[in-house]
Design a protein around this motif. Sequence first.
Motif, PDB file in Angstrom:
ATOM      1  N   VAL A 171      -6.273 -75.561 -27.105  1.00 54.65           N
ATOM      2  CA  VAL A 171      -5.888 -74.649 -26.129  1.00 54.65           C
ATOM      3  C   VAL A 171      -5.344 -73.579 -27.050  1.00 54.65           C
ATOM      4  CG1 VAL A 171      -4.203 -73.881 -24.267  1.00 54.65           C
ATOM      5  CG2 VAL A 171      -5.093 -76.195 -24.487  1.00 54.65           C
ATOM      6  N   VAL A 188      -3.244 -68.543 -21.140  1.00 51.45           N
ATOM      7  CA  VAL A 188      -4.334 -69.059 -21.811  1.00 51.45           C
ATOM      8  C   VAL A 188      -5.265 -68.114 -21.709  1.00 51.45           C
ATOM      9  CG1 VAL A 188      -5.870 -71.132 -21.708  1.00 51.45           C
ATOM     10  CG2 VAL A 188      -3.461 -71.549 -21.099  1.00 51.45           C
ATOM     11  N   GLY A 191      -9.320 -71.878 -22.864  1.00 52.99           N
ATOM     12  CA  GLY A 191      -8.788 -73.142 -22.312  1.00 52.99           C
ATOM     13  C   GLY A 191      -9.616 -74.501 -22.861  1.00 52.99           C
ATOM     14  N   SER A 192      -8.876 -75.401 -22.600  1.00 53.88           N
ATOM     15  CA  SER A 192      -9.417 -77.130 -22.926  1.00 53.88           C
ATOM     16  C   SER A 192     -10.542 -77.629 -22.143  1.00 53.88           C
ATOM     17  CB  SER A 192      -8.338 -77.657 -23.041  1.00 53.88           C
ATOM     18  OG  SER A 192      -7.726 -78.115 -21.945  1.00 53.88           O
ATOM     19  N   THR A 195      -6.834 -78.085 -16.777  1.00 53.51           N
ATOM     20  CA  THR A 195      -5.982 -77.604 -16.287  1.00 53.51           C
ATOM     21  C   THR A 195      -4.631 -78.341 -16.582  1.00 53.51           C
ATOM     22  OG1 THR A 195      -7.300 -76.815 -14.196  1.00 53.51           O
ATOM     23  CG2 THR A 195      -4.881 -76.797 -14.229  1.00 53.51           C
ATOM     24  N   ASP A 198      -3.971 -77.246 -20.236  1.00 54.84           N
ATOM     25  CA  ASP A 198      -3.660 -75.760 -20.576  1.00 54.84           C
ATOM     26  C   ASP A 198      -2.366 -75.652 -19.747  1.00 54.84           C
ATOM     27  OD1 ASP A 198      -6.409 -75.701 -21.277  1.00 54.84           O
ATOM     28  OD2 ASP A 198      -7.071 -74.713 -19.653  1.00 54.84           O
TER      29      ASP A 198
END
Length: 235
Positions: A171, A188, A191-192, A195, A198
């Motif tokens: 992140v 963010v 993002g990763s 959700t 993040d």
Amino acid sequence: MANEMRLRLTLFFLALLWSTPTLTRQHQTAQLRDVQPILPADYPLQAAEARVEGVIEMLLLTGLDGSVDHCVVSDPMAATALAEATCALLSARAQFEPASNDGRPMRSTVRARVAWTLPKTPDSSPSVTTEIAPPRIGKEAGASPKAPPATWFPLKAYPRAAKRRGEGGSVTMLLLIDRAGRVRECNVIEGSGSTNLDEGSCMLARQNGRFTPALDVDGKAREAQYLLPGVNWVP
């Protein structure tokens, strides 16, 4: 136990990355390959017609290959066509020798300042000057974490929903630091894919992040942005 060990090692190396290193031959900061990636001919037409000049300061996030992954204008009030053009040009053209630690490339943040100046006479040309890691003016200083950001994300704080689902990732966040050194906003910007991770990362940054506030040229505390790359979560 193995999962906790992997997360512990990830946070350990993140702490090493964000601790302020002694600049030895083993640590190299990112260096711009092209001294002048922006040329006078790049002066945005809209800004030139409106007789807009200015100095745009930015934070650049450089990748492992030395390219610019993100560009953030330091002063939100400077979000004009001139600022947008500056970020677009640097993102497209600037290429760095990537920062490294013990010979291994690493992502890093770089301060940049671009000065746009219009000609004073009709037969003159505009000028553009790009500075990387420019000197501070007066008592000016940027916001700096009081502790390595890795310590904001302890093992026990792994977002529960993400951990149950085996979610992991990296992140990258843009933080707005207020005059008291607290994280007022978190966005963010990379993002990763989760959700939960993040939102959890931003929550921890707001709760645990403490900064020495940025200073203006007169030494007074001011709001500032801070780019935090690569908070890695390993399930």
